[in-house]
Motif scaffolding. Structure first.
Motif, PDB file in Angstrom:
ATOM      1  N   THR A  67       0.936  -1.347  -0.185  1.00 49.61           N
ATOM      2  CA  THR A  67       0.022   0.035  -0.129  1.00 49.61           C
ATOM      3  C   THR A  67       1.041   1.250   0.026  1.00 49.61           C
ATOM      4  O   THR A  67       0.300   2.357   0.067  1.00 49.61           O
ATOM      5  N   LEU A  68       2.099   1.201   0.247  1.00 44.52           N
ATOM      6  CA  LEU A  68       2.956   2.243   0.306  1.00 44.52           C
ATOM      7  C   LEU A  68       3.150   3.186  -0.919  1.00 44.52           C
ATOM      8  O   LEU A  68       3.006   2.634  -1.998  1.00 44.52           O
ATOM      9  N   LYS A  69       3.128   4.467  -1.018  1.00 43.18           N
ATOM     10  CA  LYS A  69       3.057   5.358  -2.164  1.00 43.18           C
ATOM     11  C   LYS A  69       4.151   6.398  -1.670  1.00 43.18           C
ATOM     12  O   LYS A  69       4.538   6.623  -0.636  1.00 43.18           O
ATOM     13  N   GLY A  70       4.479   7.042  -2.675  1.00 40.99           N
ATOM     14  CA  GLY A  70       5.283   8.210  -2.560  1.00 40.99           C
ATOM     15  C   GLY A  70       6.402   8.072  -1.759  1.00 40.99           C
ATOM     16  O   GLY A  70       7.306   7.144  -2.026  1.00 40.99           O
ATOM     17  N   LYS A  71       7.021   8.973  -0.770  1.00 40.21           N
ATOM     18  CA  LYS A  71       8.116   8.991  -0.065  1.00 40.21           C
ATOM     19  C   LYS A  71       8.086   7.759   0.732  1.00 40.21           C
ATOM     20  O   LYS A  71       9.273   7.088   0.943  1.00 40.21           O
ATOM     21  N   ALA A  72       6.987   7.158   1.258  1.00 41.98           N
ATOM     22  CA  ALA A  72       7.108   5.746   1.930  1.00 41.98           C
ATOM     23  C   ALA A  72       7.396   4.439   1.044  1.00 41.98           C
ATOM     24  O   ALA A  72       8.267   3.830   1.437  1.00 41.98           O
ATOM     25  N   LEU A  73       7.160   4.640  -0.374  1.00 42.41           N
ATOM     26  CA  LEU A  73       7.680   3.891  -1.296  1.00 42.41           C
ATOM     27  C   LEU A  73       8.972   3.878  -1.319  1.00 42.41           C
ATOM     28  O   LEU A  73       9.602   2.847  -1.465  1.00 42.41           O
ATOM     29  N   ARG A  74       9.602   5.043  -1.642  1.00 39.12           N
ATOM     30  CA  ARG A  74      10.809   5.272  -1.842  1.00 39.12           C
ATOM     31  C   ARG A  74      11.742   4.882  -0.599  1.00 39.12           C
ATOM     32  O   ARG A  74      12.858   4.383  -0.914  1.00 39.12           O
ATOM     33  N   ASP A  75      11.262   5.108   0.543  1.00 38.41           N
ATOM     34  CA  ASP A  75      11.977   4.767   1.640  1.00 38.41           C
ATOM     35  C   ASP A  75      12.058   3.186   1.739  1.00 38.41           C
ATOM     36  O   ASP A  75      13.091   2.491   2.068  1.00 38.41           O
ATOM     37  N   TRP A  76      11.096   2.516   1.325  1.00 41.54           N
ATOM     38  CA  TRP A  76      10.941   1.006   1.550  1.00 41.54           C
ATOM     39  C   TRP A  76      12.099   0.453   0.263  1.00 41.54           C
ATOM     40  O   TRP A  76      12.678  -0.334   0.742  1.00 41.54           O
ATOM     41  N   ARG A  77      12.180   1.056  -0.980  1.00 38.89           N
ATOM     42  CA  ARG A  77      13.037   0.843  -1.674  1.00 38.89           C
ATOM     43  C   ARG A  77      14.708   0.890  -1.334  1.00 38.89           C
ATOM     44  O   ARG A  77      15.506   0.318  -1.526  1.00 38.89           O
ATOM     45  N   THR A  78      14.721   1.934  -0.635  1.00 37.70           N
ATOM     46  CA  THR A  78      16.093   2.123  -0.058  1.00 37.70           C
ATOM     47  C   THR A  78      16.267   1.406   0.980  1.00 37.70           C
ATOM     48  O   THR A  78      17.495   0.669   1.118  1.00 37.70           O
ATOM     49  N   ALA A  79      15.498   0.818   1.836  1.00 37.29           N
ATOM     50  CA  ALA A  79      15.487  -0.422   2.900  1.00 37.29           C
ATOM     51  C   ALA A  79      15.733  -1.679   2.191  1.00 37.29           C
ATOM     52  O   ALA A  79      16.133  -2.647   2.845  1.00 37.29           O
ATOM     53  N   CYS A  80      15.293  -2.000   1.132  1.00 36.56           N
ATOM     54  CA  CYS A  80      15.300  -3.177   0.374  1.00 36.56           C
ATOM     55  C   CYS A  80      16.099  -2.989  -0.839  1.00 36.56           C
ATOM     56  O   CYS A  80      15.532  -2.880  -2.040  1.00 36.56           O
ATOM     57  N   ALA A  81      17.493  -3.229  -0.599  1.00 36.27           N
ATOM     58  CA  ALA A  81      18.154  -2.949  -1.853  1.00 36.27           C
ATOM     59  C   ALA A  81      18.255  -4.017  -2.812  1.00 36.27           C
ATOM     60  O   ALA A  81      18.027  -5.254  -2.509  1.00 36.27           O
ATOM     61  N   MET A  82      18.461  -3.763  -3.805  1.00 34.88           N
ATOM     62  CA  MET A  82      18.409  -4.739  -5.151  1.00 34.88           C
ATOM     63  C   MET A  82      19.731  -4.807  -5.804  1.00 34.88           C
ATOM     64  O   MET A  82      20.406  -3.891  -6.057  1.00 34.88           O
ATOM     65  N   ILE A  83      20.189  -6.264  -6.116  1.00 37.11           N
ATOM     66  CA  ILE A  83      21.238  -6.410  -6.856  1.00 37.11           C
ATOM     67  C   ILE A  83      20.817  -7.260  -8.025  1.00 37.11           C
ATOM     68  O   ILE A  83      19.945  -8.322  -7.928  1.00 37.11           O
ATOM     69  N   PHE A  84      21.381  -6.625  -9.090  1.00 37.53           N
ATOM     70  CA  PHE A  84      21.007  -7.453 -10.400  1.00 37.53           C
ATOM     71  C   PHE A  84      21.945  -8.102 -11.114  1.00 37.53           C
ATOM     72  O   PHE A  84      23.125  -8.126 -11.096  1.00 37.53           O
ATOM     73  N   GLN A  85      21.495  -9.005 -11.991  1.00 41.42           N
ATOM     74  CA  GLN A  85      22.584  -9.975 -12.866  1.00 41.42           C
ATOM     75  C   GLN A  85      23.557  -9.130 -13.341  1.00 41.42           C
ATOM     76  O   GLN A  85      24.684  -9.367 -13.691  1.00 41.42           O
ATOM     77  N   GLN A  86      23.120  -7.910 -14.189  1.00 42.05           N
ATOM     78  CA  GLN A  86      23.974  -7.229 -14.950  1.00 42.05           C
ATOM     79  C   GLN A  86      24.660  -5.991 -14.384  1.00 42.05           C
ATOM     80  O   GLN A  86      24.965  -5.101 -15.191  1.00 42.05           O
ATOM     81  N   PHE A  87      24.699  -5.951 -13.110  1.00 46.28           N
ATOM     82  CA  PHE A  87      25.313  -5.058 -12.197  1.00 46.28           C
ATOM     83  C   PHE A  87      24.642  -3.720 -12.065  1.00 46.28           C
ATOM     84  O   PHE A  87      24.622  -3.140 -11.327  1.00 46.28           O
TER      85      PHE A  87
END
Length: 271
Positions: A67-87
């Protein structure tokens, strides 16, 4: 605690993830395996909200992430870091600046965006970045362009960049798929170090079963969007793999390698 409840994602008539329910305690390192198209990448992307669920919920410490939107969603993506196959590094920038990009989500408002555009970082942030690079034996490469590094080095830079987000969780989508065995080991050692030393929850998609057994506390196997195995690494025997997927462990890994290379190679039926 990360709780995934009846999570589903449809793309038209195709169901990529089908009613997945998992509870993942803080600090656990979980390996997710499955054939090409099993739904592993879609699952991780939904946790990070890069892909929106069709149904279900994702909760972290009781907060409904879906349900997160706006800044709350951006904060979640910061707290939930992503590593990808192609760096996903900026190849023309130096290694240090690529790591410092992990601080951008910590810049408040317009002025933060403006200074970020000019790549102005504080001495404290530069010290953080250099410490992260030193941790992964990359301090000597700090001023090199990213495109001069090997694949294994670039993936470790990506992990260092993710650490500068100061996350609570790290999601890694086939982080060693394009690497040779030696570099794959170094990258997996780095992820396990993050898990053990920093106490971060790590969810990592893998196609090498021995790697999943060696590094992970728990293995989740997917097939056609569903969870078909969830347990300790020792329980995922060759016989169990054959029961789940109908192929030997060697055939499973050969099929995965071919899929990652984009090669259509049929896997022989088990004898």
């Amino acid at each position: 605690m990360l709780e995934i409840r009846n999570l589903t994602r449809r793309f038209g008539a195709r169901t990529a993830v089908d009613g997945v329910t998992l509870s993942i305690p803080d600090g656990q390192m979980v390996g997710i395996i499955g054939r090409s198209g099993a739904g592993k990448s879609t699952l991780l992307r939904m946790v990070n909200r890069l892909t929106e669920p069709s149904e279900g919920a994702i909760l972290h410490d009781g907060v409904d992430v879906t349900t997160l939107k706006g800044k709350a969603l951006r904060d979640w993506r910061t707290a939930c870091a992503m590593i990808f196959q192609q760096f996903n590094l900026v190849q023309r920038l130096d290694v240090l600046t690529n790591v410092l990009v992990g601080r951008l989500n910590h810049r408040p408002g317009f002025m933060g965006t403006l200074t970020s555009l000019f790549l102005r970082f504080s001495p404290e942030e530069r010290a953080m970045a250099l410490a992260a690079l030193d941790r992964f034996d990359l301090a000597d490469q700090a001023l090199q362009r990213a495109d001069t590094l090997s694949g294994g080095q670039q993936q470790r830079v990506a992990i260092a960049r993710a650490l500068l987000q100061e996350p609570r969780m790290m999601l890694a989508d086939e982080p060693i798929a394009s690497l040779d065995p030696r570099n794959a080991q170094v990258v997996m050692d780095a992820l396990r170090d993050v898990n053990r030393r920093d106490g971060l929850t790590v969810l990592v998609n893998l196609h090498h079963l021995d790697t999943a057994r060696r590094y992970c506390d728990r293995i989740v196997a997917m097939q056609a969007g569903k969870v078909v195995f969830d347990g300790p690494p020792a329980a995922l025997t060759g016989e169990r793999v054959r029961e789940i997927y109908g192929v030997t462990e060697e055939q499973f890994e050969a099929e995965a390698e071919a899929a990652l290379r984009g090669v259509k190679e049929p896997v022989a039926a088990p004898a």
